[in-house]
Design an enzyme around this catalytic site. Structure first.
Site: not given
Length: 362
Positions: A142, A167
């Site tokens: 990401s 995350y």
């Protein structure tokens, strides 16, 4: 090829499975169908690929009615025995791991979910690839790994060791874990740092979905950091095209890699990391204006401060992707937003124009 795609009921996984199936690959899809967001949307995606929802039972393969080369299995990445069974049975040429606990904000209140799915689940994938001699593991990272980095555009060759959410930390951990397996076991691995993916069949927790829904319903939208944010919005078809290019070109060692000045994006092991973004960041207020233009409605805006765990801007440097894959995303925000709004209206609104609380499958 025979390819395992995890997260095939998810946004990107669904689109990727369709692309691979249409070009003739044999695809085995896995998803645990968790309730992080509406499972009806996930089931509807599966139905688009010929998987009947009433046939879905945990750890039971379901053959698509639409694609003879597609099998779906409801399975959790935490289920190591189940994964081992299917890896041994199919002996995949390549694996694309898109299954993960998504969402930056959710990680602030549910950290355990990210350790379970994104760390332990990913370890199970690595172990299965290792023991079954999988040809290539491609996995979702990401843009959030860049965290506190201020140098833009973000480059894979820059160090990204200061994430601001669990995350992001879990995704950076995936890259480090993959490198270990590339180094120790010669497993070819490629990590893909996605930049704000959007498009038809998108997730309900993403900005475009939230804004479109609220605007069409005449409800206010929350605009964080008073709108002073920038995102490298990337259309899902571009993301999928990038993934397919990477699947077809397994990671190789970098003979010029220097241990004194180590390149984070490559290694003396068969390991790589790529950005996949549009390479053309858009101001959040401009993005909202595009939704307004496409819907023909004006948003009621509620300006709020920056949220914890969020970053002000993202911007992908695509030089490395272009150099190695000869590929660059190309769909503009104007085209992408219009396609999403058209899908949203078709999927969620009844034919007579009245909004319904339940899903409408079109």
């Amino acid at each position: 090829m025979k390819i395992l795609v995890t997260g095939t009921a998810g946004f990107i996984g669904f689109h990727l499975a369709k692309r691979l199936l249409k070009r003739g690959d044999t695809v085995v899809g896995i998803d645990n169908l968790n309730d992080y967001y509406d499972t009806n949307l996930k089931l509807a995606r599966l139905e688009q690929t010929g998987i009947e929802r009433d046939k879905i039972v945990y750890d039971t393969p379901v053959t698509s009615k639409k694609y003879k080369n597609y099998t779906f299995i409801k399975l959790d990445l935490m289920d190591k025995a189940g994964l081992e069974k299917y890896f041994k049975e199919h002996q995949f040429d390549a694996v694309c791991n898109l299954a993960a606990q998504a969402g930056v904000r959710y990680s602030l209140t549910n950290p355990e979910a990210y350790i379970d799915s994104n760390i332990i689940g990913f370890l199970n994938i690595l172990e299965c690839c290792r023991h079954n001699k999988t040809g290539h593991l491609v996995y979702a990272s990401s843009s959030s790994v860049y965290g506190l980095n201020k140098k833009m555009p973000f480059s894979e060759h820059d160090i990204a060791d200061h994430p601001v959410s669990l995350y992001a930390a879990s995704k950076k951990s995936n890259e480090m874990m993959a490198h270990v397996y590339s180094h120790l076991f010669d497993l070819k691995t490629t990590g893909l740092r996605f930049f704000t993916v959007y498009g038809p069949w998108g997730r309900p927790d993403m900005a475009l979905f939230i804004f479109t829904k609220a605007i069409l319903e005449g409800k206010p939208i929350d605009v964080f950091n008073n709108g002073e944010m920038m995102r490298d919005f990337t259309y899902v078809d571009d993301i999928v095209s990038g993934i397919v290019h990477v699947i077809d070109n397994p990671a190789e060692t970098n003979p010029e890699w220097d241990a004194i000045k180590p390149d984070p994006a490559s290694s003396q092991a068969p390991f790589r990391v790529f950005n996949i973004g549009r390479g053309a960041p858009v101001n959040l207020m401009s993005f909202i204006k595009e939704i307004e233009r496409t819907t023909g409605m004006t948003a009621v805006k509620r300006f709020l401060p920056m949220q914890e765990g969020d970053v002000k801007g993202t911007y992908a440097n695509l030089t490395y992707l272009e150099e190695k894959m000869k590929y660059r995303p190309k769909v503009s925000v104007e085209i992408g937003v219009a396609r999403f709004v058209k899908w949203y209206k078709t999927f969620y609104l009844a034919k007579n124009g009245k909004r319904k609380s339940s899903l409408v499958y079109a």
